[in-house]
Design a protein around this motif. Sequence first.
Motif, PDB file in Angstrom:
ATOM      1  N   LEU A   1       0.853  -1.189   0.000  1.00 20.76           N
ATOM      2  CA  LEU A   1       0.000   0.000   0.000  1.00 20.76           C
ATOM      3  C   LEU A   1       0.885   1.234   0.000  1.00 20.76           C
ATOM      4  N   VAL A   2       0.578   2.199  -0.873  1.00 20.78           N
ATOM      5  CA  VAL A   2       1.213   3.514  -0.860  1.00 20.78           C
ATOM      6  C   VAL A   2       0.105   4.516  -0.552  1.00 20.78           C
ATOM      7  N   ARG A   3       0.251   5.238   0.546  1.00 24.02           N
ATOM      8  CA  ARG A   3      -0.862   6.058   1.053  1.00 24.02           C
ATOM      9  C   ARG A   3      -0.411   7.488   1.323  1.00 24.02           C
ATOM     10  N   VAL A   4      -1.172   8.436   0.784  1.00 27.81           N
ATOM     11  CA  VAL A   4      -0.994   9.846   1.111  1.00 27.81           C
ATOM     12  C   VAL A   4      -1.990  10.233   2.201  1.00 27.81           C
ATOM     13  N   ASP A   5      -3.258   9.886   1.986  1.00 30.53           N
ATOM     14  CA  ASP A   5      -4.311  10.093   2.982  1.00 30.53           C
ATOM     15  C   ASP A   5      -5.466   9.160   2.650  1.00 30.53           C
ATOM     16  N   GLU A   6      -6.593   9.308   3.357  1.00 28.15           N
ATOM     17  CA  GLU A   6      -7.696   8.367   3.177  1.00 28.15           C
ATOM     18  C   GLU A   6      -8.366   8.470   1.809  1.00 28.15           C
ATOM     19  N   ARG A   7      -8.106   9.540   1.072  1.00 19.74           N
ATOM     20  CA  ARG A   7      -8.692   9.713  -0.265  1.00 19.74           C
ATOM     21  C   ARG A   7      -7.682   9.525  -1.388  1.00 19.74           C
ATOM     22  N   THR A   8      -6.408   9.336  -1.029  1.00 15.95           N
ATOM     23  CA  THR A   8      -5.343   9.258  -2.030  1.00 15.95           C
ATOM     24  C   THR A   8      -4.401   8.121  -1.669  1.00 15.95           C
ATOM     25  N   TRP A   9      -4.551   6.984  -2.363  1.00 11.97           N
ATOM     26  CA  TRP A   9      -3.723   5.823  -2.067  1.00 11.97           C
ATOM     27  C   TRP A   9      -3.766   4.843  -3.238  1.00 11.97           C
ATOM     28  N   THR A  10      -2.794   3.956  -3.245  1.00 15.21           N
ATOM     29  CA  THR A  10      -2.719   2.891  -4.252  1.00 15.21           C
ATOM     30  C   THR A  10      -2.341   1.599  -3.543  1.00 15.21           C
ATOM     31  N   LYS A  11      -3.065   0.537  -3.843  1.00 14.96           N
ATOM     32  CA  LYS A  11      -2.705  -0.780  -3.333  1.00 14.96           C
ATOM     33  C   LYS A  11      -2.498  -1.708  -4.517  1.00 14.96           C
ATOM     34  N   ALA A  12      -1.536  -2.606  -4.377  1.00 14.05           N
ATOM     35  CA  ALA A  12      -1.226  -3.545  -5.460  1.00 14.05           C
ATOM     36  C   ALA A  12      -0.792  -4.862  -4.851  1.00 14.05           C
ATOM     37  N   GLY A  13      -1.225  -5.961  -5.468  1.00 15.68           N
ATOM     38  CA  GLY A  13      -0.844  -7.263  -4.960  1.00 15.68           C
ATOM     39  C   GLY A  13      -1.679  -8.365  -5.585  1.00 15.68           C
ATOM     40  N   VAL A  14      -1.903  -9.413  -4.800  1.00 17.16           N
ATOM     41  CA  VAL A  14      -2.694 -10.553  -5.251  1.00 17.16           C
ATOM     42  C   VAL A  14      -4.005 -10.560  -4.476  1.00 17.16           C
ATOM     43  N   GLU A  15      -5.101 -10.692  -5.223  1.00 19.69           N
ATOM     44  CA  GLU A  15      -6.443 -10.693  -4.644  1.00 19.69           C
ATOM     45  C   GLU A  15      -7.240 -11.807  -5.295  1.00 19.69           C
ATOM     46  N   VAL A  16      -8.079 -12.466  -4.514  1.00 20.49           N
ATOM     47  CA  VAL A  16      -8.899 -13.547  -5.063  1.00 20.49           C
ATOM     48  C   VAL A  16     -10.186 -12.960  -5.644  1.00 20.49           C
ATOM     49  N   SER A  17     -10.434 -13.253  -6.917  1.00 19.57           N
ATOM     50  CA  SER A  17     -11.660 -12.824  -7.578  1.00 19.57           C
ATOM     51  C   SER A  17     -11.928 -13.768  -8.740  1.00 19.57           C
ATOM     52  N   ASP A  18     -13.179 -13.973  -9.065  1.00 22.62           N
ATOM     53  CA  ASP A  18     -13.557 -14.876 -10.157  1.00 22.62           C
ATOM     54  C   ASP A  18     -12.957 -16.271  -9.968  1.00 22.62           C
ATOM     55  N   GLY A  19     -12.827 -16.686  -8.721  1.00 26.50           N
ATOM     56  CA  GLY A  19     -12.381 -18.033  -8.414  1.00 26.50           C
ATOM     57  C   GLY A  19     -10.901 -18.296  -8.566  1.00 26.50           C
ATOM     58  N   ALA A  20     -10.087 -17.250  -8.722  1.00 30.19           N
ATOM     59  CA  ALA A  20      -8.653 -17.448  -8.934  1.00 30.19           C
ATOM     60  C   ALA A  20      -7.867 -16.274  -8.371  1.00 30.19           C
ATOM     61  N   PRO A  21      -6.582 -16.498  -8.054  1.00 30.49           N
ATOM     62  CA  PRO A  21      -5.737 -15.357  -7.673  1.00 30.49           C
ATOM     63  C   PRO A  21      -5.590 -14.395  -8.846  1.00 30.49           C
ATOM     64  N   GLN A  22      -5.672 -13.113  -8.555  1.00 32.01           N
ATOM     65  CA  GLN A  22      -5.546 -12.072  -9.568  1.00 32.01           C
ATOM     66  C   GLN A  22      -4.439 -11.115  -9.148  1.00 32.01           C
ATOM     67  N   LEU A  23      -3.595 -10.744 -10.090  1.00 30.42           N
ATOM     68  CA  LEU A  23      -2.626  -9.685  -9.859  1.00 30.42           C
ATOM     69  C   LEU A  23      -3.337  -8.381 -10.170  1.00 30.42           C
ATOM     70  N   GLY A  24      -3.470  -7.536  -9.171  1.00 28.31           N
ATOM     71  CA  GLY A  24      -4.294  -6.357  -9.385  1.00 28.31           C
ATOM     72  C   GLY A  24      -3.794  -5.132  -8.666  1.00 28.31           C
ATOM     73  N   ALA A  25      -4.422  -4.007  -9.002  1.00 27.71           N
ATOM     74  CA  ALA A  25      -4.113  -2.730  -8.368  1.00 27.71           C
ATOM     75  C   ALA A  25      -5.382  -1.904  -8.261  1.00 27.71           C
ATOM     76  N   VAL A  26      -5.481  -1.159  -7.182  1.00 25.99           N
ATOM     77  CA  VAL A  26      -6.548  -0.178  -7.000  1.00 25.99           C
ATOM     78  C   VAL A  26      -5.880   1.176  -6.805  1.00 25.99           C
ATOM     79  N   VAL A  27      -6.210   2.114  -7.655  1.00 21.71           N
ATOM     80  CA  VAL A  27      -5.696   3.482  -7.564  1.00 21.71           C
ATOM     81  C   VAL A  27      -6.851   4.372  -7.133  1.00 21.71           C
ATOM     82  N   THR A  28      -6.654   5.091  -6.043  1.00 23.27           N
ATOM     83  CA  THR A  28      -7.725   5.896  -5.463  1.00 23.27           C
ATOM     84  C   THR A  28      -7.304   7.351  -5.396  1.00 23.27           C
ATOM     85  N   ARG A  29      -8.088   8.179  -6.059  1.00 21.38           N
ATOM     86  CA  ARG A  29      -7.921   9.631  -6.025  1.00 21.38           C
ATOM     87  C   ARG A  29      -9.330  10.204  -5.853  1.00 21.38           C
TER      88      ARG A  29
END
Length: 197
Positions: A80-108
């Motif tokens: 997780l890279v975080r500036v504040d509660e409204r500005t952050w990016t997380k990246a890693g492995v998340e389970v979705s659609d029945g399989a591990p997914q390499l993903g990222a969420v960018v929040t602004r």
Amino acid sequence: MTTRVPWSQGTWLNPPPEAREDGGDLVVLAAGGSDLWRTTSYGFVRDSGHALLAPLAAGEAVEVSFVAAHDRLYDQAGVLVRVDERTWTKAGVEVSDGAPQLGAVVTRGASDWSMAPVPEWAGTTVTVRASRAGDALTLRARSGGGPWRMLRLAPLDPGAAALAGPYLCAPQGEGLRVRFTRWATGPADTGLHDPVA
């Protein structure tokens, strides 16, 4: 060249129910319902994910390694890279659609989400790298000693004070336990398409 960050150097955003050192690793249990998300599509704001954070200056990169053994929908771990509660990016492995997914969420203000299936990464040690240079955050990941994969290029204000480190969330239930094996920092990548040393 990277330098390991002692687990004791980080400060918890939302301390987890359990976190203990084991042979140099950090084993963390996520609280059920923990998550990081803002508004988009789901209509809710969640800022309850667990993250062990330390400053990430402009011109630096952070790497987090962990064993990707989670299997419940939306179980996730990475960096997780975080500036504040409204500005952050997380990246890693998340389970979705029945399989591990390499993903990222960018929040602004609001979150967006991208992912790609990596079923062959299940049970392996995954390393996620976030490199901060100029006005950008470059995200890469790899399984074991395999090649780095470019994951995302996201904006990050070069003047922003950011924190970064390992994170995990268990939005759908209890029991997610992640073994983090390494946390390190070093110089940012010299170019967008240059291989990581």
